[in-house]
Write a protein that holds these residues in place. Structure first.
Motif, short mmCIF file in Angstrom:
data_model
loop_
_atom_site.label_atom_id
_atom_site.label_comp_id
_atom_site.label_asym_id
_atom_site.label_seq_id
_atom_site.Cartn_x
_atom_site.Cartn_y
_atom_site.Cartn_z
N MET A 45 28.39 -22.96 -22.20
CA MET A 45 28.87 -23.18 -20.83
C MET A 45 28.90 -21.87 -20.07
SD MET A 45 32.00 -25.87 -20.33
CE MET A 45 33.07 -24.78 -21.20
N GLY A 46 28.55 -21.93 -18.81
CA GLY A 46 28.62 -20.75 -17.96
C GLY A 46 27.34 -19.93 -17.93
N ASN A 47 26.45 -20.17 -18.88
CA ASN A 47 25.18 -19.42 -18.90
C ASN A 47 24.23 -19.91 -17.81
OD1 ASN A 47 26.03 -17.85 -21.01
ND2 ASN A 47 24.82 -18.92 -22.58
N ASP A 48 23.21 -19.09 -17.56
CA ASP A 48 22.13 -19.45 -16.63
C ASP A 48 20.86 -19.62 -17.46
OD1 ASP A 48 23.23 -16.89 -14.27
OD2 ASP A 48 24.04 -18.89 -14.70
N ARG A 81 23.91 -25.49 -8.11
CA ARG A 81 23.63 -24.68 -9.30
C ARG A 81 22.19 -24.91 -9.80
NH1 ARG A 81 25.60 -26.34 -13.40
NH2 ARG A 81 26.37 -28.40 -12.80
N ASN A 120 22.22 -22.52 -12.90
CA ASN A 120 23.25 -21.48 -13.01
C ASN A 120 24.56 -22.09 -13.47
OD1 ASN A 120 21.51 -19.46 -12.01
ND2 ASN A 120 21.96 -20.09 -9.90
N SER A 121 25.35 -21.27 -14.12
CA SER A 121 26.72 -21.66 -14.52
C SER A 121 26.74 -23.04 -15.18
CB SER A 121 27.65 -21.66 -13.30
OG SER A 121 27.65 -20.41 -12.68
N GLU A 139 27.24 -26.41 -17.13
CA GLU A 139 28.43 -27.19 -17.45
C GLU A 139 28.08 -28.22 -18.53
OE1 GLU A 139 29.72 -28.95 -13.83
OE2 GLU A 139 30.15 -27.00 -12.86
#
Lengths: 114, 117
Positions: B15-18, B63, B79-80, B82
Motif C-alpha cells: 500500500m502507498g507505493n507507485d 491516482r 500512485n499511492s 490502495e
C-alpha cells in the motif's frame, strides 16, 4: 446509457448437453453486441458479435447467438458442450457515442462436467 | 507474435507505493483501452485513447493516470496504491473508432494481476 444483464451467474451442465447463456441489454440507441470467453487465468477472447444484418450470429467453437430486438436479448447457445468449454462468459454492448468502449455484464460461469 | 502485450503479468506491492503497467500493441490500431476486472470478475472500462488523445475517462480516481507516448503504447500509472486497487487490469486495442462503416473488434491483452498488500 447502455447496460447488460446476464441472468445466470453460474450454469452447470453435463458434457454433450446443450446450453444457453442468457443476456439482456438496455439501450435507447442501436448497439453492437458481443460475447467474450475468458478461460481460467487468461485474457478475453471474442466468441461472436452482432453488428447488423442477420439476427443469428455464428461464432467460434460451435457457439451461436440470436439477436432479438423486441426482447432486447442476445442469448448464447451451443448444441453440445465439451469439458473444454468450462470458462467465464461475458456479454457486452458497445458504446458508439463514447469511443466504442465495451460495457460488460457480470459474467456467467459455465461448468461442464462429465 | 503477440498482438497486445502487457507487462508485468503479476505485480505484488505494498500500500502507498507507485507502480506502472505497460501495454503495447503491434496491430497498427489507433485506439487503446484499459479495463479493470475486480475480484468478482466484473469488467469495467477505465480509459480509452485514440491517437494519443484521451476520449474516455470513467470515474476513476486521480491516482490512476494513463500515458500514451505513441499510438502503439498505453501505459497505466497508479500512485499511492490502495487495497481496493487489487484487480486484474486488461489492456485492449481496436482500429480507429471514427471508421463508423464497420465496428472494429477489440483485442485484449493477457492481463496484469495487481495485488496490493
Amino acid at each position: 446509457a447502455q447496460s447488460v444483464t446476464q441472468l445466470d451467474s453460474q450454469v452447470p451442465v453435463f458434457e454433450e448437453a446443450p446450453v444457453e447463456l442468457r443476456c439482456n441489454y438496455s439501450s435507447s440507441v442501436s448497439v453492437y453486441l458481443f460475447w467474450y470467453v475468458q478461460y481460467p487465468n487468461q485474457g478475453l477472447q471474442l466468441l461472436l458479435k452482432y453488428l447488423s444484418g442477420s439476427t443469428l450470429v455464428k461464432g467460434i467453437n460451435g457457439f451461436e447467438a440470436e439477436f432479438n430486438k423486441s426482447q432486447t436479448s442476445f442469448h448464447l447457445r451451443k448444441p453440445s458442450v465439451h469439458i473444454s468449454d468450462t470458462a467465464e462468459y461475458f456479454c457486452a454492448v458497445s458504446r458508439p457515442n463514447s469511443g466504442y468502449a465495451l460495457n460488460f455484464g457480470k459474467g456467467t460461469s459455465l461448468l461442464v462436467t462429465p | 507474435d503477440t498482438a497486445v502485450s502487457q507487462t508485468p503479468k503479476y505485480l505484488v506491492t505494498q500500500m502507498g507505493n507507485d507502480k506502472s503497467i505497460k501495454c503495447e500493441q503491434n496491430l497498427g490500431h489507433d485506439t487503446m483501452y484499459w479495463y479493470k476486472q475486480d475480484s468478482k470478475k466484473f469488467l469495467k472500462i477505465m480509459f480509452s485513447y485514440n491517437n494519443k488523445e484521451l476520449i474516455i475517462n470513467e470515474t476513476v480516481p486521480n491516482r490512476f493516470s494513463p500515458k500514451s507516448p505513441d499510438k502503439a503504447h498505453l501505459n497505466l500509472h497508479i500512485n499511492s496504491l490502495e487495497l481496493g486497487d487489487s484487480a486484474v487490469y486488461f489492456c485492449a486495442s481496436s482500429q480507429d473508432r471514427r471508421k463508423r462503416s464497420s465496428y472494429n473488434e477489440q483485442f485484449f491483452g493477457p492481463g496484469t494481476r495487481l495485488t496490493v498488500l
